[in-house]
Design a protein around this motif. Structure first.
Motif, short mmCIF file in Angstrom:
data_model
loop_
_atom_site.label_atom_id
_atom_site.label_comp_id
_atom_site.label_asym_id
_atom_site.label_seq_id
_atom_site.Cartn_x
_atom_site.Cartn_y
_atom_site.Cartn_z
N VAL A 84 0.84 -1.20 0.00
CA VAL A 84 0.00 0.00 0.00
C VAL A 84 0.88 1.26 0.00
O VAL A 84 0.62 2.20 -0.75
N TYR A 85 1.90 1.27 0.82
CA TYR A 85 2.80 2.43 0.88
C TYR A 85 3.51 2.63 -0.45
O TYR A 85 3.60 3.75 -0.96
N ARG A 124 2.60 1.62 -3.40
CA ARG A 124 1.59 2.08 -4.37
C ARG A 124 1.34 3.58 -4.23
O ARG A 124 1.29 4.30 -5.22
N SER A 125 1.21 4.06 -2.99
CA SER A 125 0.96 5.49 -2.79
C SER A 125 2.13 6.35 -3.24
O SER A 125 1.94 7.42 -3.82
N GLU A 126 3.36 5.88 -3.03
CA GLU A 126 4.54 6.62 -3.49
C GLU A 126 4.57 6.68 -5.02
O GLU A 126 4.92 7.69 -5.61
N GLN A 148 1.88 6.38 -7.07
CA GLN A 148 0.76 7.20 -7.54
C GLN A 148 1.01 8.69 -7.31
O GLN A 148 0.51 9.52 -8.06
N ALA A 149 1.83 9.01 -6.31
CA ALA A 149 2.16 10.41 -6.05
C ALA A 149 3.26 10.91 -6.97
O ALA A 149 3.66 12.08 -6.90
N TRP A 169 0.66 -4.81 -6.57
CA TRP A 169 -0.67 -4.32 -6.29
C TRP A 169 -1.47 -4.22 -7.59
O TRP A 169 -0.92 -4.26 -8.68
N ASN A 203 -4.75 -1.96 -9.50
CA ASN A 203 -5.43 -0.63 -9.42
C ASN A 203 -6.91 -0.81 -9.50
O ASN A 203 -7.48 -1.67 -9.98
#
Length: 140
Positions: free
Chosen positions: A53-54, A56-58, A60-61, A138, A140
């Protein structure tokens, strides 16, 4: 007070502090990781999808572009070298640079936890560099 002592030491020409002969120096990691033996575990690490999750967020950012498209979504692999002692303890873990420092350090932290009391040290007689990796995946 400390600053005054440092200035006084410079004025008096005190020699710079040097590490003592008893200070151990860790071997430097080799430039070519392809020849490193793989890091073996006593118990295989259990995958935890939550850690992705972390990452993926990095991604996507826009802070990490090293991801690859897979049949099931996305993946990012972080290769690492670990300096392991005869006692099975990982003394140092370094990531291969993937231009994503936050994920590189995150992976090192996870590997540090994974190696704790879990390295198969059979045949390790002295500090040795070994290779390992983590793959985050992951959808989407």
């Amino acid at each position: 007070m400390i600053a005054a002592l440092l200035v006084l030491a410079q004025v008096l020409g005190a020699p710079p502090a040097t590490p003592s002969a008893a200070t151990p120096v860790a071997p430097r990691p080799p430039q070519d990781w392809s020849r490193l033996a793989p890091l073996r575990f006593v118990a295989p690490p259990r995958p935890d999808p939550g850690v992705s999750v972390y990452v993926r967020s990095e991604t996507q950012a826009g802070r990490c572009a090293a991801t690859t498209r897979t049949a099931d979504g996305w993946a990012l692999r972080v290769d690492m070298a670990a300096l392991v002692g005869a006692d099975g303890r990982a003394r140092q873990i370094i990531p291969r640079a993937i231009d994503c420092p936050t994920v590189e350090q995150f992976a090192v932290g996870l590997m540090s936890r994974t190696t704790r009391d879990n390295v198969d040290a059979a045949g390790i007689l002295a500090d040795i560099w070994l290779k390992t990796s983590l793959t985050f995946a992951w959808t989407n």
